[in-house]
Write a protein that holds these residues in place. Structure first.
Motif, PDB file in Angstrom:
ATOM      1  N   UNK A   1       2.271   0.164  -5.250  1.00  0.00           N
ATOM      2  CA  UNK A   1       2.796   0.613  -3.962  1.00  0.00           C
ATOM      3  C   UNK A   1       1.910   1.686  -3.329  1.00  0.00           C
ATOM      4  N   UNK A   2       1.409   2.589  -4.134  1.00  0.00           N
ATOM      5  CA  UNK A   2       0.501   3.620  -3.629  1.00  0.00           C
ATOM      6  C   UNK A   2      -0.788   2.979  -3.111  1.00  0.00           C
ATOM      7  N   UNK A   3      -1.322   2.036  -3.863  1.00  0.00           N
ATOM      8  CA  UNK A   3      -2.548   1.343  -3.437  1.00  0.00           C
ATOM      9  C   UNK A   3      -2.329   0.590  -2.131  1.00  0.00           C
ATOM     10  N   UNK A   4      -1.194  -0.068  -2.000  1.00  0.00           N
ATOM     11  CA  UNK A   4      -0.882  -0.802  -0.769  1.00  0.00           C
ATOM     12  C   UNK A   4      -0.740   0.181   0.401  1.00  0.00           C
ATOM     13  N   UNK A   5      -0.081   1.311   0.170  1.00  0.00           N
ATOM     14  CA  UNK A   5       0.093   2.310   1.227  1.00  0.00           C
ATOM     15  C   UNK A   5      -1.253   2.860   1.685  1.00  0.00           C
ATOM     16  N   UNK A   6      -2.151   3.105   0.748  1.00  0.00           N
ATOM     17  CA  UNK A   6      -3.488   3.597   1.095  1.00  0.00           C
ATOM     18  C   UNK A   6      -4.247   2.544   1.902  1.00  0.00           C
ATOM     19  N   UNK A   7      -4.154   1.293   1.510  1.00  0.00           N
ATOM     20  CA  UNK A   7      -4.830   0.217   2.250  1.00  0.00           C
ATOM     21  C   UNK A   7      -4.266   0.054   3.661  1.00  0.00           C
ATOM     22  N   UNK A   8      -2.961   0.127   3.789  1.00  0.00           N
ATOM     23  CA  UNK A   8      -2.332   0.010   5.113  1.00  0.00           C
ATOM     24  C   UNK A   8      -2.747   1.195   5.999  1.00  0.00           C
ATOM     25  N   UNK A   9      -2.724   2.396   5.452  1.00  0.00           N
ATOM     26  CA  UNK A   9      -3.130   3.574   6.214  1.00  0.00           C
ATOM     27  C   UNK A   9      -4.592   3.452   6.655  1.00  0.00           C
ATOM     28  N   UNK A  10      -5.440   2.960   5.774  1.00  0.00           N
ATOM     29  CA  UNK A  10      -6.849   2.756   6.129  1.00  0.00           C
ATOM     30  C   UNK A  10      -7.018   1.727   7.239  1.00  0.00           C
ATOM     31  N   UNK A  11      -6.257   0.661   7.181  1.00  0.00           N
ATOM     32  CA  UNK A  11      -6.330  -0.379   8.213  1.00  0.00           C
ATOM     33  C   UNK A  11      -5.842   0.152   9.560  1.00  0.00           C
ATOM     34  N   UNK A  12      -4.778   0.939   9.547  1.00  0.00           N
ATOM     35  CA  UNK A  12      -4.259   1.522  10.786  1.00  0.00           C
ATOM     36  C   UNK A  12      -5.280   2.490  11.376  1.00  0.00           C
ATOM     37  N   UNK A  13      -5.866   3.336  10.554  1.00  0.00           N
ATOM     38  CA  UNK A  13      -6.878   4.290  11.012  1.00  0.00           C
ATOM     39  C   UNK A  13      -8.078   3.557  11.597  1.00  0.00           C
ATOM     40  N   UNK A  14      -8.563   2.523  10.917  1.00  0.00           N
ATOM     41  CA  UNK A  14      -9.711   1.742  11.392  1.00  0.00           C
ATOM     42  C   UNK A  14      -9.389   1.088  12.738  1.00  0.00           C
ATOM     43  N   UNK A  15      -8.214   0.513  12.856  1.00  0.00           N
ATOM     44  CA  UNK A  15      -7.818  -0.142  14.112  1.00  0.00           C
ATOM     45  C   UNK A  15      -7.721   0.871  15.252  1.00  0.00           C
TER      46      UNK A  15
END
Length: 94
Positions: free
Chosen positions: A11-25
């Motif tokens: 869950x932590x890994x998924x949250x980090x990936x989602x946050x990274x994708x949002x920041x990149x977008x």
């Protein structure tokens, strides 16, 4: 490793990936918006500063200044810019 710990780590890994994708977008959309608004000036500013992040910060600051200088409608229905000086004394209504 127990199951609960594995789930938490996933869950932590998924949250980090989602946050990274949002920041990149967000960064990409902001860059596209600034490129569209400023056109060649965007490219010139990036070249001059040699740093896209600093160039975008400068362009955002310019955008903010320009938005604060938008024309306003006065009580008598005329439009004016902040700090506008009348060229003709007849323009001044008291």
């Amino acid at each position: 490793m127990n199951t609960e710990l594995s789930v938490v780590l996933v869950l932590i890994a998924v949250a980090v990936l989602v946050a990274g994708a949002v920041w990149y977008s967000y960064r990409r959309i902001t860059s596209q918006r600034l490129k569209q608004r400023f056109g060649r000036e965007y490219d010139q500013t990036v070249r001059r500063l040699k740093d896209r992040k600093r160039a975008e910060a400068e362009l955002k600051a310019r955008e903010k200044v320009c938005s604060s200088m938008r024309s306003t409608t006065t009580a008598n229905g005329t439009r004016s810019l902040p700090g506008h000086m009348a060229r003709d004394p007849g323009e001044v209504r008291g």
